[in-house]
Design a protein around this motif. Structure first.
Motif, short mmCIF file in Angstrom:
data_model
loop_
_atom_site.label_atom_id
_atom_site.label_comp_id
_atom_site.label_asym_id
_atom_site.label_seq_id
_atom_site.Cartn_x
_atom_site.Cartn_y
_atom_site.Cartn_z
N GLN A 1 -4.47 8.52 -9.76
CA GLN A 1 -5.71 9.26 -9.52
C GLN A 1 -6.91 8.38 -9.83
OE1 GLN A 1 -6.07 12.81 -11.82
NE2 GLN A 1 -7.97 13.47 -10.84
N GLY A 2 -7.85 8.35 -8.89
CA GLY A 2 -9.06 7.56 -9.08
C GLY A 2 -10.11 8.31 -9.86
N ASP A 3 -11.18 7.59 -10.23
CA ASP A 3 -12.27 8.23 -10.96
C ASP A 3 -13.57 7.60 -10.49
OD1 ASP A 3 -13.43 9.94 -12.77
OD2 ASP A 3 -13.15 8.64 -14.47
N ALA A 4 -14.35 7.08 -11.44
CA ALA A 4 -15.61 6.48 -11.10
C ALA A 4 -15.51 5.02 -10.79
CB ALA A 4 -16.60 6.69 -12.25
N SER A 5 -14.34 4.47 -10.95
CA SER A 5 -14.18 3.03 -10.82
C SER A 5 -14.05 2.62 -9.36
CB SER A 5 -12.93 2.58 -11.58
OG SER A 5 -12.64 1.24 -11.31
N THR A 6 -14.46 1.36 -9.05
CA THR A 6 -14.25 0.80 -7.72
C THR A 6 -12.87 0.15 -7.60
OG1 THR A 6 -15.29 -1.28 -8.41
CG2 THR A 6 -16.71 0.38 -7.38
N ARG A 7 -12.15 0.01 -8.70
CA ARG A 7 -10.80 -0.55 -8.66
C ARG A 7 -9.79 0.55 -8.31
NH1 ARG A 7 -13.64 -2.26 -12.75
NH2 ARG A 7 -12.90 -0.58 -14.08
N ALA A 8 -8.65 0.12 -7.76
CA ALA A 8 -7.59 1.06 -7.44
C ALA A 8 -6.35 0.66 -8.23
CB ALA A 8 -7.29 1.04 -5.94
N TYR A 9 -5.59 1.67 -8.64
CA TYR A 9 -4.38 1.43 -9.42
C TYR A 9 -3.21 2.16 -8.78
CZ TYR A 9 -7.56 -0.22 -13.07
OH TYR A 9 -8.52 -0.92 -13.77
N GLU A 10 -2.03 1.58 -8.94
CA GLU A 10 -0.81 2.20 -8.46
C GLU A 10 0.29 2.03 -9.49
OE1 GLU A 10 0.39 0.58 -4.71
OE2 GLU A 10 -1.66 0.49 -3.94
N THR A 11 1.20 2.98 -9.53
CA THR A 11 2.45 2.80 -10.25
C THR A 11 3.46 2.23 -9.26
OG1 THR A 11 2.04 4.68 -11.71
CG2 THR A 11 4.30 3.93 -11.52
N VAL A 12 4.10 1.13 -9.64
CA VAL A 12 5.12 0.54 -8.76
C VAL A 12 6.45 0.53 -9.51
CG1 VAL A 12 3.46 -0.85 -7.47
CG2 VAL A 12 4.52 -1.81 -9.50
N THR A 13 7.50 0.86 -8.77
CA THR A 13 8.84 0.95 -9.36
C THR A 13 9.83 0.20 -8.49
OG1 THR A 13 8.29 3.15 -10.21
CG2 THR A 13 10.61 2.52 -10.20
N ALA A 14 10.63 -0.63 -9.13
CA ALA A 14 11.66 -1.37 -8.40
C ALA A 14 12.75 -1.81 -9.36
CB ALA A 14 11.06 -2.59 -7.70
N HIS A 15 14.00 -1.64 -8.95
CA HIS A 15 15.14 -2.14 -9.73
C HIS A 15 15.12 -1.60 -11.17
CE1 HIS A 15 15.19 -4.70 -6.24
NE2 HIS A 15 14.12 -5.36 -6.64
N GLY A 16 14.74 -0.34 -11.33
CA GLY A 16 14.73 0.28 -12.64
C GLY A 16 13.56 -0.10 -13.52
N ARG A 17 12.60 -0.85 -12.98
CA ARG A 17 11.42 -1.25 -13.74
C ARG A 17 10.18 -0.55 -13.19
NH1 ARG A 17 11.02 -7.43 -12.72
NH2 ARG A 17 11.50 -6.66 -10.61
N THR A 18 9.21 -0.34 -14.08
CA THR A 18 7.95 0.27 -13.67
C THR A 18 6.80 -0.58 -14.17
OG1 THR A 18 8.88 2.51 -13.75
CG2 THR A 18 6.49 2.34 -13.81
N ALA A 19 5.79 -0.73 -13.36
CA ALA A 19 4.60 -1.49 -13.74
C ALA A 19 3.37 -0.84 -13.11
CB ALA A 19 4.72 -2.95 -13.29
N ILE A 20 2.21 -1.34 -13.49
CA ILE A 20 0.95 -0.86 -12.93
C ILE A 20 0.32 -1.98 -12.11
CG2 ILE A 20 -1.37 0.00 -13.44
CD1 ILE A 20 0.80 1.99 -14.14
N LEU A 21 -0.03 -1.67 -10.90
CA LEU A 21 -0.73 -2.63 -10.05
C LEU A 21 -2.23 -2.37 -10.15
CD1 LEU A 21 -0.46 -4.73 -7.51
CD2 LEU A 21 -1.29 -2.71 -6.29
N MET A 22 -3.01 -3.41 -10.48
CA MET A 22 -4.46 -3.33 -10.40
C MET A 22 -4.89 -4.01 -9.10
SD MET A 22 -7.54 -5.08 -12.66
CE MET A 22 -7.21 -4.25 -14.21
N ASN A 23 -5.58 -3.26 -8.28
CA ASN A 23 -6.07 -3.75 -6.99
C ASN A 23 -7.59 -3.83 -7.08
OD1 ASN A 23 -6.76 -4.24 -4.34
ND2 ASN A 23 -5.59 -2.53 -3.49
N ALA A 24 -8.11 -5.03 -7.32
CA ALA A 24 -9.53 -5.20 -7.57
C ALA A 24 -10.06 -6.43 -6.86
CB ALA A 24 -9.81 -5.28 -9.08
#
Length: 501
Positions: free
Chosen positions: A177-200
């Motif tokens: 979920q976005g807010d006031a920021s110009t950056r975008a974030y995603e949760t990414v999941t692969a092979h049993g791992r989870t991370a956060i992608l910062m798209n800026a």
């Protein structure tokens, strides 16, 4: 307008779902996606994957709207309308479905759009799905004639290539979920791992607003991901839990970060006192540390932290004049601006001799992650510190104890400040409590002034009226800090111009 088309071959249903996730990551209010293809081509599969990605729920039930014609989803990030026009008898019936109103609130996925003839938006993205060379394979063509679809799709595909190169092949992507920021974030999941992608991606300079400089440079906002990388490394080396950076493409503005969790500092709309106390203790420890003015980057260069100086602080405070005063019925003419400057200038001059440290700048509940299984300062995950500067230590204390997004009762605010002072005295011999109290009052008043303006700007300029709901809280916070004798003249002026004190 010329037609632009991007054709992709999806080897199987998983690849088709991943493409739908790539499209979901760029959707915004007003977007319309037209799903074209024969029966069984995979239109519903694409729509279902898009909705599940936006919902962050791979098990979300997505019934076919064949008989209801439209199914709506009020998701956290974006409202979505899913339409199936197969049973539409006349194009005029589309008016009864209220498509225009649906697009004002969010985005739309439309199956069998050809039934609507010419009644659909011209800037829609057409997704044409056709059989591939094998039974599960699909050829998917994305076409558009207007809008910025090409730019957004290219960015989303760059993210996918970045993830694949980082070893996160075929990662599932869920926009946060976005807010006031110009950056975008995603949760990414692969092979049993989870991370956060910062798209800026690097932010281009805006128009000059003063002294030939854009707003971002006047107030020292990060224009790319380099400051985040440098501050992150500095915090981690000093023993504070900023996220580990798994992979980075600094030039592209893409970072793959450790997922610190989702547990926050608020329950049922109220602050969790224990966690706020832990956060203020972390601040006391952070402010007892000797911080450099330059932070190294992995490529051997260095990031120079800007001074949170009087010019930047004044420009931020003037957002009160630019946005809040007109909203309150007091357009700021040159006379009012002169009075404002006369009041604030001596206050900001006092801060020139204040204790200086790394100011993370938005140290409050949305940017703090609770990690209850850990101990000490490790219980708190730090994020969103790319705009860090060198400035008065009292600023981040005020940011936490007068949390802009959740009401901190005055009794808790006082107890948090007392805990901070107690820990600073233990950490820093000679810590000046009286001077801290003065700096805290000035910094808190400056921050509330800025927030008055920012929240009105978000509502009026950016179409986010919910931010007006924060104004009563900010007014109450200003009322509290304005009691300090150093703010006596400022309090009277604000009281005269729309802020009840």
């Amino acid at each position: 307008m010329s037609l632009e088309t991007l054709t992709l071959n999806c080897a199987d249903e998983t690849a088709t779902r991943r493409l739908a996730e790539d499209v979901a990551s760029i959707l915004k209010p007003g977007d319309c996606i037209l799903l074209v293809g024969d029966l069984g081509a995979g239109k519903s599969t694409f729509a279902r994957a898009t909705l599940r990605a936006l919902a962050g729920n791979p098990a979300l039930e997505v019934p076919s709207p064949t008989f209801t014609l439209v199914q709506t989803y009020a998701l956290d990030r974006l409202s979505i309308a899913h339409l199936d026009l197969y049973r539409l008898e006349e194009a005029d019936e589309l008016d009864e479905l209220g498509l225009d109103e649906l697009l004002e609130r969010g985005a739309a996925l439309i199956e069998w759009p050809e039934r609507a003839e010419d009644r659909l938006p011209e800037d829609a993205l057409v997704v044409r799905i056709e059989p591939g060379e094998r039974p599960e394979a699909r050829s998917v063509s994305l076409s558009w004639t207007e809008g910025d679809w090409g730019i957004r799709l290219a960015r989303s595909r760059a993210v996918r290539r970045f993830l694949d190169a980082a070893g996160w092949n075929d990662a599932a992507r869920v926009p946060l979920q976005g807010d006031a920021s110009t950056r975008a974030y995603e949760t990414v999941t692969a092979h049993g791992r989870t991370a956060i992608l910062m798209n800026a991606p690097a932010r281009p300079d805006g128009p000059p607003v003063r002294e030939g400089l854009p707003y971002s440079r006047l107030v020292h906002l990060a224009e790319d991901v380099r400051p985040f990388v440098a501050i992150d490394e500095g915090l981690r080396k000093a023993g504070f839990h900023a996220p580990e950076i798994f992979s980075s493409d600094v030039e592209a503005g893409l970072l793959l970060l450790e997922d610190l969790g989702r547990e926050g500092f608020v329950k049922d709309g109220a602050p969790i006192a224990e966690r706020y106390f832990a956060a203020v203790e972390l601040l006391a420890d952070l402010h007892s540390h000797e911080w450099p003015r330059e932070a190294p980057l992995p490529d051997g260069t260095r990031h120079l932290l800007s001074p949170y100086d009087a010019r930047a602080l004044m420009f931020e405070a003037e957002l009160f004049l630019d946005w809040y005063l007109p909203h309150a019925g007091y357009p700021a003419d040159e006379g009012l601006r002169g009075e404002f400057a006369e009041l604030w200038t001596p206050l900001l001059e006092r801060l020139e001799t204040a204790e200086k440290t790394w100011v993370l700048r938005d140290y409050h509940s949305p940017n703090l992650i609770w990690r209850g299984e850990e101990k000490g300062n490790d219980r708190i995950g730090l994020i969103d510190f790319q705009d860090a500067v060198i400035g008065p230590s009292a600023y981040d204390v005020a940011s936490l104890t007068l949390d802009a997004r959740v009401t901190v009762p005055e009794e808790l605010e006082k107890a948090l400040c007392a805990r901070y002072v107690e820990r600073r005295k233990a950490n820093t011999p000679g810590f000046d409590e009286e001077r801290f109290s003065q700096d805290y009052a000035i910094m808190a008043a400056q921050r509330q002034s800025k927030l008055f303006g920012i929240f009105v700007r978000l509502a009026k300029r950016d179409g986010k009226p919910r931010y007006l709901g924060h104004l009563p809280r900010i007014e109450d916070y200003f009322r509290r800090v304005a009691r300090h004798p150093v703010l006596a003249d400022l309090r009277l002026w604000y009281e005269t111009h729309g802020v009840s004190t």
